[in-house]
Design an enzyme around this catalytic site. Structure first.
Site, PDB file in Angstrom:
ATOM      1  N   HIS A 118       2.468   4.735  -4.826  1.00  0.00           N
ATOM      2  CA  HIS A 118       3.056   5.889  -5.511  1.00  0.00           C
ATOM      3  C   HIS A 118       3.246   5.523  -6.986  1.00  0.00           C
ATOM      4  O   HIS A 118       2.870   4.421  -7.424  1.00  0.00           O
ATOM      5  CB  HIS A 118       4.363   6.317  -4.834  1.00  0.00           C
ATOM      6  CG  HIS A 118       5.329   5.193  -4.632  1.00  0.00           C
ATOM      7  ND1 HIS A 118       5.908   4.514  -5.678  1.00  0.00           N
ATOM      8  CD2 HIS A 118       5.811   4.612  -3.499  1.00  0.00           C
ATOM      9  CE1 HIS A 118       6.716   3.590  -5.207  1.00  0.00           C
ATOM     10  NE2 HIS A 118       6.671   3.603  -3.879  1.00  0.00           N
ATOM     11  N   HIS A 158       4.548   2.056  -7.867  1.00  0.00           N
ATOM     12  CA  HIS A 158       3.566   0.963  -7.828  1.00  0.00           C
ATOM     13  C   HIS A 158       2.674   1.010  -9.076  1.00  0.00           C
ATOM     14  O   HIS A 158       2.339  -0.017  -9.652  1.00  0.00           O
ATOM     15  CB  HIS A 158       2.651   1.090  -6.600  1.00  0.00           C
ATOM     16  CG  HIS A 158       3.343   0.926  -5.287  1.00  0.00           C
ATOM     17  ND1 HIS A 158       3.505   1.959  -4.393  1.00  0.00           N
ATOM     18  CD2 HIS A 158       3.898  -0.163  -4.705  1.00  0.00           C
ATOM     19  CE1 HIS A 158       4.115   1.514  -3.318  1.00  0.00           C
ATOM     20  NE2 HIS A 158       4.375   0.239  -3.475  1.00  0.00           N
ATOM     21  N   LYS A 200      13.676  -1.723  -7.880  1.00  0.00           N
ATOM     22  CA  LYS A 200      14.244  -1.000  -6.735  1.00  0.00           C
ATOM     23  C   LYS A 200      14.612  -1.974  -5.618  1.00  0.00           C
ATOM     24  O   LYS A 200      15.638  -1.825  -4.967  1.00  0.00           O
ATOM     25  CB  LYS A 200      13.243   0.033  -6.225  1.00  0.00           C
ATOM     26  CG  LYS A 200      13.625   0.473  -4.843  1.00  0.00           C
ATOM     27  CD  LYS A 200      12.996   1.735  -4.413  1.00  0.00           C
ATOM     28  CE  LYS A 200      13.407   2.033  -3.000  1.00  0.00           C
ATOM     29  NZ  LYS A 200      12.706   1.170  -2.046  1.00  0.00           N
ATOM     30  N   GLY A 255       0.811  -1.222   0.000  1.00  0.00           N
ATOM     31  CA  GLY A 255       0.000   0.000   0.000  1.00  0.00           C
ATOM     32  C   GLY A 255       0.837   1.261   0.000  1.00  0.00           C
ATOM     33  O   GLY A 255       2.026   1.240  -0.326  1.00  0.00           O
ATOM     34  N   MET A 257      11.601   6.195  -5.905  1.00  0.00           N
ATOM     35  CA  MET A 257      10.314   6.326  -5.200  1.00  0.00           C
ATOM     36  C   MET A 257      10.142   5.190  -4.206  1.00  0.00           C
ATOM     37  O   MET A 257      10.457   4.039  -4.505  1.00  0.00           O
ATOM     38  CB  MET A 257       9.170   6.331  -6.193  1.00  0.00           C
ATOM     39  CG  MET A 257       9.159   7.614  -6.963  1.00  0.00           C
ATOM     40  SD  MET A 257       7.589   7.874  -7.771  1.00  0.00           S
ATOM     41  CE  MET A 257       7.993   9.360  -8.669  1.00  0.00           C
TER      42      MET A 257
END
Ligand code: PAF
Length: 288
Positions: free
Chosen positions: A34, A37, A149, A31, A184
């Site tokens: 950003h 996702h 990432k 959750g 991010m």
């Protein structure tokens, strides 16, 4: 978009789609969604007729004293973003639904899980592998999408899928970055004031190290030590900065061609991770 809280409901939806021969793509998340996702979600939409996203802040991947309680939970905003992205189902299980009363089974990808982040977060990757394994059993997707990432996580999940013969394709998506290069992450929200500016230096350190590797006139140990000093003088407390073989995540030597530089560093109370994967035979990023 169906919002599904129970395993039975999830299985019924999947069974229904499968009965029409539809391909299912899955994006597991914790959750606080950003743009990184959403990039996974859009890649999933390109891949399959049906897209399921899960949101579950998985307690077993947080160690004692880590940020499980503080981890940002933004359900209303997340739902809206997924509605806008027009996915088919959001799986939003509670802790009891996911782990029951007396869950005793753990998936552990030996070796890979103790390196790099694993050395600083004991048990973290067992928690990740276990929850992702459970989610794969529940959703039974044709493909699942993960961000580059979390490079070590990606490699661990690929290994688990291979070792345990999960019939799912693991697809990776390049890291989404802010304009100044900061990767991010939901944890970027912890950064306050100047810390946000400083945080971008993590990516600068990776880019500089990649340039030095490609230049070829310094040892990898020197490049790593220079990066650690740079990060320390910028105000970070680095956990590690490691130049690795991208295929097995072991310390790289000069003969290795596909490399990944992995780093994790703390800025006050925020632990940031990032990496850069590249091939010595060509410049630019490469996808894993
Ligand atoms: O990358 C994450 O958000 C989590 O580690 C994952 C894969 C959803 C498992 O909880």
């Amino acid at each position: 978009m169906q919002v599904i809280n129970s395993i039975n409901e999830l299985r019924a939806a999947v069974k229904d789609w499968r009965s029409f021969g539809e391909r299912i793509a899955f994006v597991p998340t914790m959750g606080n969604l950003h743009a990184g996702h959403l990039k996974l979600v859009y890649a999933a939409k390109q891949d399959a007729q049906r897209v399921i996203v899960s949101i579950f802040v998985n307690p077993t991947q947080f160690g004692p004293g880590e940020d499980f309680a503080a981890y940002p939970r933004t359900e209303a905003e997340d739902r809206q973003k997924l509605l806008d992205a027009d996915i088919d189902a959001l799986f939003l299980p509670g802790e009891a639904e996911m782990y029951g009363e007396n869950s005793q089974t753990v998936i552990s990808v030996k070796g890979l899980s103790n390196l790099h982040c694993g050395a600083f977060r004991p048990g973290h990757f067992d928690g990740v592998a276990t929850v992702v394994g459970k989610l794969f059993n529940l959703v039974q997707p044709d493909a699942a999408f993960f961000g580059q990432k979390d490079f070590q996580q990606l490699m661990i999940i690929r290994t688990m899928v291979n070792d345990l013969n999960f019939p799912v394709e693991i697809k990776s998506v390049a890291t989404e970055r802010e304009v100044d290069g900061l990767a991010m992450s939901s944890r970027n929200g912890y950064l306050i004031g100047e810390q946000r500016k400083t945080a971008a230096k993590l990516y600068q350190a990776l880019c500089k190290a990649r340039a030095d590797v490609l230049m070829g006139n310094k040892s990898y140990a020197t490049i790593e030590n220079e990066a650690l000093s740079f990060l320390q003088s910028a105000g970070f407390k680095p956990d590690y900065f490691n130049i690795c073989n991208a295929d097995d995540l072991q310390q790289a030597d000069n003969k290795d061609v596909n490399l990944v530089i992995l780093t994790a560093a703390r800025l006050a109370n925020t632990r940031l991770i990032d990496n850069i994967a590249f091939s010595k035979t060509r410049t630019g990023c490469c996808n894993y």
